[in-house]
Design a protein around this motif. Sequence first.
Motif, PDB file in Angstrom:
ATOM      1  N   ALA A 231       0.829  -1.199   0.000  1.00 55.27           N
ATOM      2  CA  ALA A 231       0.000   0.000   0.000  1.00 55.27           C
ATOM      3  C   ALA A 231       0.865   1.250   0.000  1.00 55.27           C
ATOM      4  O   ALA A 231       0.715   2.121  -0.831  1.00 55.27           O
ATOM      5  CB  ALA A 231      -0.923   0.002   1.209  1.00 55.27           C
ATOM      6  N   THR A 232       1.794   1.332   0.928  1.00 55.76           N
ATOM      7  CA  THR A 232       2.580   2.542   1.084  1.00 55.76           C
ATOM      8  C   THR A 232       3.773   2.217   1.976  1.00 55.76           C
ATOM      9  O   THR A 232       4.117   1.049   2.145  1.00 55.76           O
ATOM     10  CB  THR A 232       1.725   3.675   1.684  1.00 55.76           C
ATOM     11  OG1 THR A 232       2.505   4.869   1.772  1.00 55.76           O
ATOM     12  CG2 THR A 232       1.201   3.291   3.058  1.00 55.76           C
ATOM     13  N   GLU A 233       4.385   3.244   2.528  1.00 58.77           N
ATOM     14  CA  GLU A 233       5.454   3.050   3.494  1.00 58.77           C
ATOM     15  C   GLU A 233       5.089   3.770   4.780  1.00 58.77           C
ATOM     16  O   GLU A 233       4.291   4.699   4.787  1.00 58.77           O
ATOM     17  CB  GLU A 233       6.793   3.590   2.970  1.00 58.77           C
ATOM     18  CG  GLU A 233       7.401   2.784   1.843  1.00 58.77           C
ATOM     19  CD  GLU A 233       6.791   3.130   0.505  1.00 58.77           C
ATOM     20  OE1 GLU A 233       6.373   4.298   0.327  1.00 58.77           O
ATOM     21  OE2 GLU A 233       6.709   2.242  -0.363  1.00 58.77           O
ATOM     22  N   ILE A 234       5.679   3.332   5.875  1.00 55.26           N
ATOM     23  CA  ILE A 234       5.459   3.970   7.164  1.00 55.26           C
ATOM     24  C   ILE A 234       6.814   4.129   7.839  1.00 55.26           C
ATOM     25  O   ILE A 234       7.643   3.224   7.798  1.00 55.26           O
ATOM     26  CB  ILE A 234       4.483   3.130   8.028  1.00 55.26           C
ATOM     27  CG1 ILE A 234       4.159   3.845   9.336  1.00 55.26           C
ATOM     28  CG2 ILE A 234       5.010   1.732   8.279  1.00 55.26           C
ATOM     29  CD1 ILE A 234       3.024   3.203  10.105  1.00 55.26           C
ATOM     30  N   ASN A 235       7.065   5.299   8.417  1.00 57.05           N
ATOM     31  CA  ASN A 235       8.379   5.611   8.971  1.00 57.05           C
ATOM     32  C   ASN A 235       8.468   5.323  10.465  1.00 57.05           C
ATOM     33  O   ASN A 235       7.531   5.621  11.220  1.00 57.05           O
ATOM     34  CB  ASN A 235       8.723   7.083   8.731  1.00 57.05           C
ATOM     35  CG  ASN A 235       8.946   7.400   7.269  1.00 57.05           C
ATOM     36  OD1 ASN A 235       9.334   6.531   6.484  1.00 57.05           O
ATOM     37  ND2 ASN A 235       8.698   8.638   6.883  1.00 57.05           N
ATOM     38  N   PHE A 236       9.588   4.739  10.868  1.00 58.88           N
ATOM     39  CA  PHE A 236       9.897   4.513  12.269  1.00 58.88           C
ATOM     40  C   PHE A 236      11.336   4.969  12.513  1.00 58.88           C
ATOM     41  O   PHE A 236      12.175   4.931  11.617  1.00 58.88           O
ATOM     42  CB  PHE A 236       9.761   3.034  12.638  1.00 58.88           C
ATOM     43  CG  PHE A 236       8.354   2.582  12.898  1.00 58.88           C
ATOM     44  CD1 PHE A 236       7.847   2.550  14.194  1.00 58.88           C
ATOM     45  CD2 PHE A 236       7.533   2.195  11.856  1.00 58.88           C
ATOM     46  CE1 PHE A 236       6.550   2.145  14.440  1.00 58.88           C
ATOM     47  CE2 PHE A 236       6.236   1.791  12.090  1.00 58.88           C
ATOM     48  CZ  PHE A 236       5.740   1.765  13.388  1.00 58.88           C
TER      49      PHE A 236
END
Length: 202
Positions: A89-94
């Motif tokens: 779907a997308t990317e998520i930042n950590f």
Amino acid sequence: MKLADKQLQELKDLTQTATNVDLAKALGISANTIQTWRLRDKIPEKIFLKARRISQNEELPTPQGMVSLTYYDVEASAGHGSLVEVEVATEINFAEVFLRDELGVNPKEVFAMKVKGESMYPTLKDGARVIIKRVDDFAGDGIYVFRVNGQIMIKRLQFQPTKITFVSDNNHFYQPWELTHTEIKNIDFEILGQAVWGGGKL
């Protein structure tokens, strides 16, 4: 020419890649996902948008000290299971320091997804985001995301010499169930990863 073939050609033109394998790498997806699009004769619009950003060098850089994890547009059922298809779907930042120091994982070996259902409550609420460490096999008792007969599920697995017990933390409404090692060999079963973190709305 099928619609999916025309779309894939446009994607190739946008990303200036020659093969589906190269295209998959450029978009951060698997070649199998592209083949699924072909069979369904449909490609998600968000992929076109990402391809355009890549072609125009408009991809936003990941903030310093942060790591961009792949976020899969699927829901790991914390109920009785849901039939899903894996698509990026997308990317998520950590924060990289959080992943390495607090969770003890290599950022390259984890991905994120969402939980659906209440069977893992209170550990994981409905809608919680989870970070999953990719594993090829069992790594001891813990919470795992797995596929069984086409369904993606998340449960607490307990390993015993002759069987595996699948446990829901919300044991007031969901009873444990078991599969012997022999049964597992004869069905569609695959461990996709082990949950190392979960968070969501309070």
